[in-house]
Design a protein around this motif. Structure first.
Motif, PDB file in Angstrom:
ATOM      1  N   UNK A  47       2.710  -3.236  15.115  1.00  0.00           N
ATOM      2  CA  UNK A  47       2.819  -2.087  16.012  1.00  0.00           C
ATOM      3  C   UNK A  47       2.430  -0.829  15.254  1.00  0.00           C
ATOM      4  N   UNK A  48       1.945   0.149  15.989  1.00  0.00           N
ATOM      5  CA  UNK A  48       1.615   1.466  15.450  1.00  0.00           C
ATOM      6  C   UNK A  48       2.361   2.506  16.261  1.00  0.00           C
ATOM      7  N   UNK A  49       3.112   3.390  15.576  1.00  0.00           N
ATOM      8  CA  UNK A  49       3.840   4.417  16.316  1.00  0.00           C
ATOM      9  C   UNK A  49       3.089   5.751  16.296  1.00  0.00           C
ATOM     10  N   UNK A  50       3.649   6.703  17.007  1.00  0.00           N
ATOM     11  CA  UNK A  50       2.987   7.993  17.182  1.00  0.00           C
ATOM     12  C   UNK A  50       2.877   8.790  15.880  1.00  0.00           C
ATOM     13  N   UNK A  51       3.653   8.422  14.888  1.00  0.00           N
ATOM     14  CA  UNK A  51       3.606   9.103  13.596  1.00  0.00           C
ATOM     15  C   UNK A  51       2.612   8.476  12.628  1.00  0.00           C
ATOM     16  N   UNK A  52       1.922   7.453  13.083  1.00  0.00           N
ATOM     17  CA  UNK A  52       0.924   6.809  12.237  1.00  0.00           C
ATOM     18  C   UNK A  52       1.472   5.710  11.359  1.00  0.00           C
ATOM     19  N   UNK A  53       2.677   5.202  11.643  1.00  0.00           N
ATOM     20  CA  UNK A  53       3.271   4.116  10.874  1.00  0.00           C
ATOM     21  C   UNK A  53       2.859   2.773  11.467  1.00  0.00           C
ATOM     22  N   UNK A  54       2.127   1.987  10.679  1.00  0.00           N
ATOM     23  CA  UNK A  54       1.747   0.638  11.066  1.00  0.00           C
ATOM     24  C   UNK A  54       2.753  -0.328  10.460  1.00  0.00           C
ATOM     25  N   UNK A  55       3.471  -1.053  11.313  1.00  0.00           N
ATOM     26  CA  UNK A  55       4.472  -2.028  10.878  1.00  0.00           C
ATOM     27  C   UNK A  55       3.945  -3.419  11.172  1.00  0.00           C
ATOM     28  N   UNK A  80      -8.063   2.424  12.238  1.00  0.00           N
ATOM     29  CA  UNK A  80      -8.086   2.838  10.830  1.00  0.00           C
ATOM     30  C   UNK A  80      -7.849   4.335  10.646  1.00  0.00           C
ATOM     31  N   UNK A  81      -8.309   5.151  11.570  1.00  0.00           N
ATOM     32  CA  UNK A  81      -8.202   6.601  11.416  1.00  0.00           C
ATOM     33  C   UNK A  81      -6.867   7.151  11.901  1.00  0.00           C
ATOM     34  N   UNK A  82      -6.009   6.300  12.462  1.00  0.00           N
ATOM     35  CA  UNK A  82      -4.708   6.730  12.977  1.00  0.00           C
ATOM     36  C   UNK A  82      -3.540   6.314  12.092  1.00  0.00           C
ATOM     37  N   UNK A 102     -10.953   0.866   3.913  1.00  0.00           N
ATOM     38  CA  UNK A 102     -11.417   2.162   4.424  1.00  0.00           C
ATOM     39  C   UNK A 102     -10.458   2.760   5.461  1.00  0.00           C
ATOM     40  N   UNK A 103      -9.160   2.599   5.243  1.00  0.00           N
ATOM     41  CA  UNK A 103      -8.163   3.323   6.038  1.00  0.00           C
ATOM     42  C   UNK A 103      -7.995   4.692   5.373  1.00  0.00           C
ATOM     43  N   UNK A 104      -8.849   5.614   5.722  1.00  0.00           N
ATOM     44  CA  UNK A 104      -9.016   6.839   4.952  1.00  0.00           C
ATOM     45  C   UNK A 104      -7.899   7.861   5.136  1.00  0.00           C
ATOM     46  N   UNK A 105      -7.020   7.664   6.105  1.00  0.00           N
ATOM     47  CA  UNK A 105      -5.881   8.574   6.285  1.00  0.00           C
ATOM     48  C   UNK A 105      -4.586   7.998   5.711  1.00  0.00           C
ATOM     49  N   UNK A 106      -4.645   6.807   5.180  1.00  0.00           N
ATOM     50  CA  UNK A 106      -3.456   6.144   4.649  1.00  0.00           C
ATOM     51  C   UNK A 106      -2.975   6.826   3.367  1.00  0.00           C
ATOM     52  N   UNK A 107      -1.677   7.180   3.319  1.00  0.00           N
ATOM     53  CA  UNK A 107      -1.112   7.828   2.132  1.00  0.00           C
ATOM     54  C   UNK A 107      -0.002   7.018   1.472  1.00  0.00           C
ATOM     55  N   UNK A 108       0.661   6.129   2.231  1.00  0.00           N
ATOM     56  CA  UNK A 108       1.852   5.448   1.730  1.00  0.00           C
ATOM     57  C   UNK A 108       1.875   3.993   2.176  1.00  0.00           C
ATOM     58  N   UNK A 109       2.271   3.110   1.248  1.00  0.00           N
ATOM     59  CA  UNK A 109       2.364   1.681   1.563  1.00  0.00           C
ATOM     60  C   UNK A 109       3.678   1.145   1.004  1.00  0.00           C
ATOM     61  N   UNK A 110       4.380   0.339   1.800  1.00  0.00           N
ATOM     62  CA  UNK A 110       5.546  -0.399   1.310  1.00  0.00           C
ATOM     63  C   UNK A 110       5.242  -1.884   1.376  1.00  0.00           C
ATOM     64  N   UNK A 111       5.387  -2.575   0.229  1.00  0.00           N
ATOM     65  CA  UNK A 111       5.198  -4.020   0.163  1.00  0.00           C
ATOM     66  C   UNK A 111       6.520  -4.675  -0.217  1.00  0.00           C
ATOM     67  N   UNK A 112       6.890  -5.779   0.434  1.00  0.00           N
ATOM     68  CA  UNK A 112       8.154  -6.459   0.112  1.00  0.00           C
ATOM     69  C   UNK A 112       8.003  -7.398  -1.081  1.00  0.00           C
ATOM     70  N   UNK A 113       9.124  -7.875  -1.599  1.00  0.00           N
ATOM     71  CA  UNK A 113       9.110  -8.788  -2.740  1.00  0.00           C
ATOM     72  C   UNK A 113       8.579 -10.171  -2.386  1.00  0.00           C
TER      73      UNK A 113
END
Length: 226
Positions: A47-55, A80-82, A102-113
């Motif tokens: 899912x993608x929310x209005x704040x640009x968080x892809x879960x 990719x641009x959202x 090429x997700x050029x607006x991506x600033x933060x990533x969380x990866x699990x163990x």
């Protein structure tokens, strides 16, 4: 509380838990609106929310995106641009090839163990990505995984890591220092080629070779061996 929010907040009981400070900035606010979502057959949902968080929730290996121009089972390609941040839920074991290329607006990533492998070109050309903490459990970073992440300043590598692929961090112009853990047994060629800001590299003594600049793309004078 929806199933999606139970997973994102990490509640084993389905009850709402207070997120840690580390994850709070990646956790969807209760009022956030889902603007796109879907199911990947045999893997999970996203899912993608209005704040640009892809879960992304799933089990096992994430499907590959074959190339930037081919048909693909990865459905968020057109968004990719959202996408500003990505949350990968626990249970996913591999980040697929090219999936965030090429997700050029991506600033933060969380990866699990649960992740053990970051696929080829997985985050290539994510040019606003500033920091990546590779979780304990990852054993392989494949070729070109972070190539052209121009703003990448901080990379934390775990002591479970065994292989760093060819050109994995090539053209990370903002990277100033990095420590290669003693667990790494294979360091492929040109891994730090064109990292022009790199001033300090710490790595195991076994990588002390004559053709250092040619092999890894860095001058031996900035390397400290342990």
């Amino acid at each position: 509380m929806s199933e999606l929010f139970d997973i994102v907040l990490g509640s084993p009981t389905g009850e709402l838990e207070e997120p840690s400070e580390e994850l709070m900035f990646l956790t969807p606010a209760p009022a956030s609106t889902i603007v796109a979502e879907g199911i990947i057959n045999g893997f999970g949902k996203w899912s993608l929310d209005e704040n640009g968080l892809l879960t992304i929730n799933g089990k096992g290996d994430m499907p590959d995106r074959i190339s930037d121009y081919s048909d693909t089972p990865v459905p968020w390609k057109s968004l990719w641009n959202n996408v500003r941040s990505i949350y990968i839920a626990d249970g996913i074991t591999r980040i697929g090839n090219n999936v965030f290329y090429r997700f050029e607006e991506l600033t933060t990533v969380y990866l699990p163990n649960s992740v053990t492998c970051i696929g080829q070109d997985a985050f290539r050309a994510c040019r606003k990505l500033v920091q990546i903490d590779i979780p304990s459990g990852v054993t392989i970073i494949e070729d070109c995984a972070f190539w052209d992440c121009h703003e990448l300043v901080h990379v934390n590598l775990p002591n479970t890591l065994c292989v760093i692929g060819c050109s994995a961090f090539r053209r990370c112009f903002s990277l100033t220092s990095i420590t290669i853990p003693n667990s790494v047994r294979r360091l492929e060629s040109l891994v730090f080629e064109e990292c022009f800001s790199l001033r300090k590299v710490t790595m195991p003594q076994r990588f002390d070779r004559l053709l250092f600049k040619l092999e890894y793309g860095i001058p031996k004078r900035i390397v400290t061996f342990t």
